[in-house]
Design a protein around this motif. Structure first.
Motif, PDB file in Angstrom:
ATOM      1  N   GLU A 219       0.910  -1.218   0.117  1.00 53.97           N
ATOM      2  CA  GLU A 219       0.081  -0.069   0.021  1.00 53.97           C
ATOM      3  C   GLU A 219       0.751   1.336  -0.026  1.00 53.97           C
ATOM      4  N   ARG A 220       2.352   1.177   0.106  1.00 54.67           N
ATOM      5  CA  ARG A 220       2.989   2.205   0.273  1.00 54.67           C
ATOM      6  C   ARG A 220       4.178   1.818  -0.642  1.00 54.67           C
ATOM      7  N   GLN A 221       4.805   3.008  -1.399  1.00 52.56           N
ATOM      8  CA  GLN A 221       6.033   2.783  -2.157  1.00 52.56           C
ATOM      9  C   GLN A 221       7.156   2.658  -1.021  1.00 52.56           C
ATOM     10  N   GLY A 222       8.244   2.270  -1.617  1.00 52.67           N
ATOM     11  CA  GLY A 222       9.471   2.157  -0.695  1.00 52.67           C
ATOM     12  C   GLY A 222      10.364   0.882  -1.309  1.00 52.67           C
ATOM     13  N   THR A 223      11.519   0.670  -0.513  1.00 48.23           N
ATOM     14  CA  THR A 223      12.236  -0.268  -0.699  1.00 48.23           C
ATOM     15  C   THR A 223      12.314  -1.249   0.675  1.00 48.23           C
ATOM     16  N   TYR A 224      11.984  -2.485   0.073  1.00 50.77           N
ATOM     17  CA  TYR A 224      11.610  -3.441   1.048  1.00 50.77           C
ATOM     18  C   TYR A 224      12.514  -4.729   1.222  1.00 50.77           C
ATOM     19  N   ARG A 225      13.000  -5.323   2.266  1.00 62.30           N
ATOM     20  CA  ARG A 225      13.766  -6.259   2.451  1.00 62.30           C
ATOM     21  C   ARG A 225      12.871  -7.414   2.782  1.00 62.30           C
ATOM     22  N   VAL A 226      12.694  -8.298   1.870  1.00 58.89           N
ATOM     23  CA  VAL A 226      11.675  -9.581   1.959  1.00 58.89           C
ATOM     24  C   VAL A 226      12.299 -10.567   2.352  1.00 58.89           C
ATOM     25  N   THR A 227      11.969 -11.441   3.297  1.00 55.19           N
ATOM     26  CA  THR A 227      12.368 -12.598   3.727  1.00 55.19           C
ATOM     27  C   THR A 227      11.678 -13.694   3.636  1.00 55.19           C
ATOM     28  N   ALA A 228      12.234 -15.006   2.942  1.00 45.33           N
ATOM     29  CA  ALA A 228      11.124 -16.033   3.012  1.00 45.33           C
ATOM     30  C   ALA A 228      12.019 -17.193   3.936  1.00 45.33           C
ATOM     31  N   THR A 229      11.030 -17.722   4.716  1.00 47.42           N
ATOM     32  CA  THR A 229      11.654 -18.746   5.589  1.00 47.42           C
ATOM     33  C   THR A 229      10.724 -19.769   5.781  1.00 47.42           C
ATOM     34  N   GLU A 252      16.511 -13.905   2.098  1.00 48.75           N
ATOM     35  CA  GLU A 252      16.298 -12.217   1.561  1.00 48.75           C
ATOM     36  C   GLU A 252      16.439 -11.853   0.358  1.00 48.75           C
ATOM     37  N   ARG A 253      15.792 -10.963   0.074  1.00 44.58           N
ATOM     38  CA  ARG A 253      15.795 -10.165  -1.398  1.00 44.58           C
ATOM     39  C   ARG A 253      15.162  -8.991  -1.254  1.00 44.58           C
ATOM     40  N   THR A 254      15.729  -7.945  -1.796  1.00 42.66           N
ATOM     41  CA  THR A 254      15.245  -6.584  -1.859  1.00 42.66           C
ATOM     42  C   THR A 254      14.246  -6.324  -2.879  1.00 42.66           C
ATOM     43  N   LEU A 255      13.060  -5.709  -2.529  1.00 47.60           N
ATOM     44  CA  LEU A 255      11.949  -5.292  -3.561  1.00 47.60           C
ATOM     45  C   LEU A 255      11.929  -3.902  -3.586  1.00 47.60           C
ATOM     46  N   GLU A 256      12.033  -2.989  -4.876  1.00 45.90           N
ATOM     47  CA  GLU A 256      11.658  -1.588  -4.989  1.00 45.90           C
ATOM     48  C   GLU A 256      10.061  -1.672  -5.228  1.00 45.90           C
ATOM     49  N   VAL A 257       9.291  -0.962  -4.527  1.00 47.44           N
ATOM     50  CA  VAL A 257       7.687  -0.609  -4.712  1.00 47.44           C
ATOM     51  C   VAL A 257       7.595   0.627  -5.038  1.00 47.44           C
ATOM     52  N   GLY A 258       7.050   1.060  -6.435  1.00 47.41           N
ATOM     53  CA  GLY A 258       6.877   2.409  -6.838  1.00 47.41           C
ATOM     54  C   GLY A 258       5.215   2.672  -6.828  1.00 47.41           C
ATOM     55  N   GLU A 259       4.941   3.938  -7.368  1.00 54.57           N
ATOM     56  CA  GLU A 259       3.664   4.139  -7.607  1.00 54.57           C
ATOM     57  C   GLU A 259       3.404   4.403  -9.061  1.00 54.57           C
TER      58      GLU A 259
END
Length: 266
Positions: A219-229, A252-259
């Motif tokens: 719901e918000r833009q940003g840079t997110y560090r996603v972790t799959a366990t 872990e993997r980084t995902l960029e989310v924009g609008e």
């Protein structure tokens, strides 16, 4: 003093009936009768894979360090029997032995398998050397940006025997099968998604609909560090005993989310 007696004095100070250190991920003990671990890898849904004991089962000789075996027991030079050790009474009638190394020299570790069945199982689990999952998501293009309000699909990419299972290993009278049972996705913003499956890979033409099995909506833009366990359960049995060992592995993997910007020309 004979060499044999000298060995017993040294080993008695170091190993006699004391707990040894927990096994590391490499080189656990094997059944000394054949000096091999019997390792069976089973790909899901493939009936052609060999079962334990069948021709084609992969086998690998393993000789661990004695201190890496998670078992209580007595270490002695090769060829030294329980009778030689003065342990040939009824209390030690069920003891078995494994081959292990001290300073590069092969020795025998004698131990009670019934009392150490779970320790053997944990050693076998370490031998499998399970691996963290490879993260898959939308957008699938490397470096591409996700978008606010567009569903992000989540899945374990290229699931195999070491990243999803099942994988089976047996040695020293104990058998163990490990398989993944669920995945927790930490989305980098405090939210978590728990999926009881490895997810559904997105394919071209599937559009922007939500994943049918595992996904999330930012719901918000940003840079997110996603972790799959990935949460594993290793079930074991041997010598009339059984149990389950939980294990979690993360990536872990980084995902960029924009609008998505909408430009209106007037």
């Amino acid at each position: 003093m004979t060499r044999f007696m000298a060995w017993l004095i040294v080993l008695g100070l170091t190993f006699t009936l004391g707990p040894l250190s927990v096994a590391r991920a490499e080189d656990p003990g094997c059944d000394d009768k054949v000096d091999v671990c019997e390792i069976v890898i089973v790909e899901p849904g493939d009936p052609s894979d060999p079962k334990p004991g069948e021709p084609g089962t992969p086998r690998k000789k393993v000789v661990p360090d004695c201190a890496d075996i998670a078992a209580d027991g007595v270490v002695a030079p090769l060829g030294v029997t329980l009778s030689d050790l003065g342990l040939d009474d009824s209390d030690h009638s069920g003891w078995v032995r494994m081959t292990c190394l001290i300073a590069g020299e092969e020795m025998w570790l004698w131990f009670d398998p019934a009392e150490n069945a779970e320790s053997i199982a944990r050693t076998l689990l370490a031998r499998l050397q399970l691996q963290p999952p490879k993260v898959g998501w939308t957008p699938t293009t490397t470096g591409a940006m996700g978008y606010v309000g567009v569903p992000t699909w989540l899945w374990v990419a290229e699931p195999g025997r070491l990243t999803w299972g099942p994988a089976t290993i047996s040695a020293a009278g104990v058998s163990l099968t490990a398989r993944a049972e669920s995945v927790t996705w930490s989305m980098g913003n405090g939210d978590e998604v728990r999926c009881a499956n490895k997810g559904t890979p997105w394919r071209k033409g599937m559009g922007a609909e939500p994943s049918p099995t595992c996904g999330y909506l930012y719901e918000r833009q940003g840079t997110y560090r996603v972790t799959a366990t990935v949460h594993w359960v290793a079930r074991w049995s041997g010598y009339g005993r059984s149990g389950a060992i939980p294990l979690s592995l993360s990536q872990e993997r980084t995902l960029e989310v924009g609008e998505i910007q909408v430009i209106v020309n007037r």
